[in-house]
Design a protein around this motif. Structure first.
Motif, short mmCIF file in Angstrom:
data_model
loop_
_atom_site.label_atom_id
_atom_site.label_comp_id
_atom_site.label_asym_id
_atom_site.label_seq_id
_atom_site.Cartn_x
_atom_site.Cartn_y
_atom_site.Cartn_z
N ASP A 5 0.83 -1.21 0.00
CA ASP A 5 0.00 0.00 0.00
C ASP A 5 0.86 1.26 0.00
O ASP A 5 0.54 2.26 -0.66
N PHE A 6 1.97 1.21 0.75
CA PHE A 6 2.87 2.35 0.78
C PHE A 6 3.48 2.60 -0.60
O PHE A 6 3.53 3.75 -1.07
N ILE A 7 3.94 1.56 -1.27
CA ILE A 7 4.52 1.69 -2.60
C ILE A 7 3.48 2.26 -3.57
O ILE A 7 3.80 3.14 -4.40
N LYS A 8 2.25 1.79 -3.47
CA LYS A 8 1.16 2.30 -4.33
C LYS A 8 0.92 3.78 -4.07
O LYS A 8 0.79 4.57 -5.01
N ASP A 9 0.87 4.18 -2.80
CA ASP A 9 0.68 5.60 -2.45
C ASP A 9 1.81 6.46 -3.00
O ASP A 9 1.59 7.57 -3.48
N MET A 10 3.03 5.95 -2.92
CA MET A 10 4.18 6.71 -3.40
C MET A 10 4.11 6.91 -4.91
O MET A 10 4.37 8.00 -5.43
N ILE A 15 1.87 10.61 -0.67
CA ILE A 15 2.72 10.44 0.50
C ILE A 15 2.28 11.36 1.64
O ILE A 15 1.99 12.54 1.44
N LYS A 16 2.25 10.79 2.84
CA LYS A 16 1.88 11.53 4.05
C LYS A 16 3.12 12.19 4.67
O LYS A 16 4.25 11.82 4.35
N PRO A 17 2.92 13.15 5.59
CA PRO A 17 4.07 13.83 6.20
C PRO A 17 4.80 13.00 7.26
O PRO A 17 5.92 13.34 7.64
N VAL A 18 4.18 11.91 7.75
CA VAL A 18 4.85 11.13 8.81
C VAL A 18 4.49 9.65 8.67
O VAL A 18 3.36 9.30 8.32
N ILE A 33 12.59 2.92 1.94
CA ILE A 33 13.33 4.16 2.19
C ILE A 33 14.10 4.58 0.95
O ILE A 33 14.10 5.76 0.56
N LYS A 34 14.74 3.62 0.29
CA LYS A 34 15.49 3.91 -0.93
C LYS A 34 14.56 4.45 -2.03
O LYS A 34 14.89 5.42 -2.72
N SER A 35 13.38 3.85 -2.17
CA SER A 35 12.41 4.29 -3.18
C SER A 35 11.92 5.69 -2.89
O SER A 35 11.75 6.52 -3.80
N LEU A 36 11.69 5.98 -1.62
CA LEU A 36 11.25 7.31 -1.20
C LEU A 36 12.31 8.35 -1.55
O LEU A 36 12.00 9.43 -2.09
N LYS A 37 13.52 8.02 -1.26
CA LYS A 37 14.65 8.93 -1.53
C LYS A 37 14.81 9.16 -3.03
O LYS A 37 14.97 10.30 -3.49
N GLU A 38 14.75 8.09 -3.81
CA GLU A 38 14.94 8.21 -5.27
C GLU A 38 13.82 9.02 -5.92
O GLU A 38 14.05 9.74 -6.88
N LYS A 39 12.61 8.91 -5.38
CA LYS A 39 11.48 9.61 -6.00
C LYS A 39 11.45 11.10 -5.66
O LYS A 39 11.14 11.93 -6.51
#
Length: 349
Positions: A5-10, A15-18, A33-39
């Motif tokens: 679900d997190f990957i789908k939201d990203m 994405i939420k603030p926390v 974390i790596k995907s978040l950073k790369e995006k």
């Protein structure tokens, strides 16, 4: 909320603030974390827009400083706080005592986070206490995500994808055989997808230029766990194959597996197979049986398949033989290895 679900939201920019990331599967936490950073963080600007803080060595002002400066030439600023230690039923770590005193301040601060920030608390291999106010606050203004082991189709797809990444193909049946030998679901062995990828790399190197992975490769390269050997032993016993049953047992002895533990595992698995058969006969569905036996989907599949080789009477007889062997070993009537060999021969008859 789940990892998927997190990957789908990203991907959908929701994405939420926390966030609070926790659970046993380190690989998926690190991947997220790596995907978040790369995006969201432009390459070359990581020092300004991607901040990692150690929960043992920070105070509230460090979190303020990290979160309140705007991102520079990036869509978001990503702040990772590792091992704060205040989310479980018991606090742990050097910083936990300080933040326990500041938990109300931290909880209130979470409610003020702007959309440009993504603050992620990371607690690996931790069971959280969802009753805590700080976790309720994160859930209200963001998301709490548990990273559990992959199962079923998700695990199969991941394994197939990793083999493909290294230029190899593997059939569906051989993927299941690989999982069975990997110890990924063993209760007493803490294995993650990192360990599975290491096993895949070993298979890739072993097969060289050959493209397809087969059962023989898996047998050659992968060390069999105790659970796997017990599974193979009971399969051979169910097929009344005395030679292979003794061969599997001797392989366990060569691997220095304690004979009392081998006997304990045989008894445990026979009991689970018998209980599964009895519950099925009473009309219980799969989910209810899994709950009553406290086993996962993968173990259910294994025990269900094995149950076809044993009648209820044969299982009860085998359990009685096991108890007789256990008594003979403990009273010194028979050498432990000989007692197990005799047990295997009698169970195959």
């Amino acid at each position: 909320m789940r990892f998927e679900d997190f990957i789908k939201d990203m991907r959908e920019d929701k994405i939420k603030p926390v966030y609070l990331f926790y659970g046993e599967e380190d690989y998926l936490i690190d991947y997220s974390i790596k995907s978040l950073k790369e995006k969201y963080v432009n390459e070359g600007l990581e020092t300004l827009n991607y901040i990692v803080l150690d929960g043992d060595n920070i105070e509230m002002n460090h979190i303020y400083d990290a979160c309140e400066t705007l991102p520079f030439m990036s869509e978001k600023k990503v702040v990772i706080i590792k091992n704060l230690g205040i989310f479980g039923s018991k606090t742990k770590g050097q910083g936990a005592e300080y933040f326990n005193q500041k938990k109300d301040e931290l909880k209130n601060y979470i409610s003020t986070l702007e959309d440009y920030i993504c603050l992620v608390f990371v607690e690996k291999n931790t069971n959280i206490d969802k009753r805590k106010g700080i976790i309720k606050s994160i859930n209200k203004f963001g998301r709490v995500i548990e990273f559990t082991k992959l199962k079923g189709r998700d695990l199969n797809n991941w394994i197939e994808k990793v083999f493909k990444k290294y230029g190899k193909i593997i059939s569906y049946n051989n993927i299941n055989y690989f999982i069975q030998h990997s110890s990924y679901f063993d209760r007493d062995i803490n294995k993650s997808l990192y360990d599975l990828e290491n096993e895949i790399i070993k298979l890739v190197n072993f097969t060289g230029d050959r493209k397809e992975i087969n059962v023989k490769d898996i047998d050659e390269v992968m060390t069999k766990s105790l659970d796997t050997n017990i599974f193979n032993l009971l399969n051979s016993i169910g097929e009344k194959d005395i030679n292979n049953s003794l061969k599997v047992f001797h392989e366990m002895c060569v691997s220095n597996e304690p004979i009392p533990l081998i006997l304990h595992m045989i008894i445990r698995q026979l009991r689970l197979i018998l209980m599964l058969k009895l519950l099925k006969e009473k009309g219980y569905d799969k989910r209810t049986i899994m709950g009553k036996l406290r086993i996962g989907d993968y173990q259910y599949k294994i025990f269900s398949n094995q149950s076809k080789n044993f009648s209820n009477a044969k299982l009860e007889e085998s359990l009685n033989l096991c108890l007789e062997s256990d008594e003979n070993i403990k009273t010194g009537v028979m050498d432990d290895k000989l007692a197990l060999e005799m047990l295997i021969v009698r169970m195959c008859s």
